[in-house]
Design an enzyme around this catalytic site. Sequence first.
Site, PDB file in Angstrom:
ATOM      1  N   ASP A 170      23.751 -55.620  -2.470  1.00 30.69           N
ATOM      2  CA  ASP A 170      24.743 -55.054  -3.379  1.00 30.69           C
ATOM      3  C   ASP A 170      24.119 -53.958  -4.224  1.00 30.69           C
ATOM      4  O   ASP A 170      22.888 -53.855  -4.355  1.00 30.69           O
ATOM      5  CB  ASP A 170      25.325 -56.145  -4.269  1.00 30.69           C
ATOM      6  CG  ASP A 170      26.156 -57.145  -3.470  1.00 30.69           C
ATOM      7  OD1 ASP A 170      26.605 -56.781  -2.358  1.00 30.69           O
ATOM      8  OD2 ASP A 170      26.335 -58.287  -3.938  1.00 30.69           O
ATOM      9  N   VAL A 171      24.987 -53.170  -4.835  1.00 28.71           N
ATOM     10  CA  VAL A 171      24.502 -52.028  -5.600  1.00 28.71           C
ATOM     11  C   VAL A 171      23.640 -52.473  -6.772  1.00 28.71           C
ATOM     12  O   VAL A 171      22.684 -51.770  -7.148  1.00 28.71           O
ATOM     13  CB  VAL A 171      25.701 -51.171  -6.081  1.00 28.71           C
ATOM     14  CG1 VAL A 171      26.610 -51.975  -6.999  1.00 28.71           C
ATOM     15  CG2 VAL A 171      25.237 -49.895  -6.759  1.00 28.71           C
TER      16      VAL A 171
END
Length: 372
Positions: free
Chosen positions: A213-214
Site C-alpha cells: 500500500d501507499v
Amino acid sequence: QKSNRALQAMATSPPQRHKRLRPSCPSNGACDSSLPSAPVATNTSSTNRRGTKASGETCSLARWLPLCRAVPSRRHAFEALRQGLVTVNGEVCMQPSRPIRPTQDVIVYAGNIVEYHGGDSRSNRNFRSDTDEDFTRDASATVRHVHVIMNKPPDTLCARNHCRQVQGGSIIPDTRPTVYGIISEQLFRNSGSSSNDSDRSPPPHCVPIGRLDVDTTGLLLLTSDGLLNNSLANPLYKVDKVYRAILRDTRKPLSDDAIQKLRAGVYMKPGGGKPAVCVKGEATNVKGQVGAVDLRINGGFNHQVKHMLRLVGRPLAKLHRLEFAGIRLNPEELPEGQCRHMTAEEVSHLYALAHERKMAVGVGSSKGQRAS
C-alpha cells in the site's frame, strides 16, 4: 413377397461405406480446377502447443517477444516497438506485424538477445507450466530478466497510474512518487551529470512481487519475469512474509487470546465478491516495544494483515515489511528509499523457492484451485 425379401436382404447385409469422390485427371495430366479437390494434410510438427511456430517458420515480432518472455505481454511488445527498443538483424524495427525467422534472425531488445526457452508465452498470467525448465533458469540465461530489491519509503505508489479518482468521482493528476521513478532514477540512468530525460536508459517492465500500500514501507521485490512473480505472489503457493505492525493502541501488547485466534485462523473476505477465506498467522510481540507486533503469514490477499488485526480487535497504525520469500531487509545495507539489483544468490534462491512451492502444490493443479 419380393419387397419383403428385399427388406430382409437390406437388414442382413453389412452397411456400405461411401467412398469420397475425387476428381479424375485425363491421360494428359491436366486436371479440371473447377472440381473440388481432396484436402491436403499439413505438417504441424514444427508448431508448439500454443500454435506458434517455434523454429524454422515465421512469426510476427509482436508475438515472438512475449513468447520468449522478453516482455510480459503483447501490449508491452507494441510499446517497446513504438519506442524503437527492438532491433532485427541490427536494424531498428517498429512494425509489430513484421514476420521474423527465429532460427535465422537476430532479435535484440534493450541490449539483450531474445531467444526462445520454452514454456507458456503468457508469462504474466496465471502459472500453468507443465515443465520444470521455467524455474531452472539462472542469471546466465540468454534473456536476462531484471530483479530489483527496494526499501520502499512511505507515500510511494506501487503503480504506474498518473491519475486518481477523488471523492465526487472527478479525476485529477496524481503527482505522488512511484517505485518505478525510484528504479529509473537510481538503476537505469546513463553515466553523466545531465538531468535530461533523454539521457536516461529506458526502465524495464518490472512488476512488484506483491504490491505494498501507499502508506506501507519496507521490503519490496520487483521482477520482469512474470512466471516468477506469479509463483511467489499467488496465495496458492503460500510463500512466507513477515510484517511489523504498529498498533493504534500502544499502551498494551497483543493479548495471548488474540495471538491464539490468529494462529487458529480468522475469516476475511478477499474482495471482488469472493467468499470468505480462513487466513492464519504467527504473531509475536516485539520485546522492548509495546504495541509492536511481528506477524508471519503465507497468504497474499489484499490488506490481509490489516484485516487480520482488525478482526481480533487490534487495528494497526503503521505497517512495515521485514521479510519476503526468505529474503530479509537489512536497513543498514539498504536505507529507506534506496534500491539495488539482486545478487545472483538471491535470484537463485527465489527460483529455487518458486520451484519448491510449485512441486509442493502439485504440477497440473486446476486453475484457481487452492492448496488445502
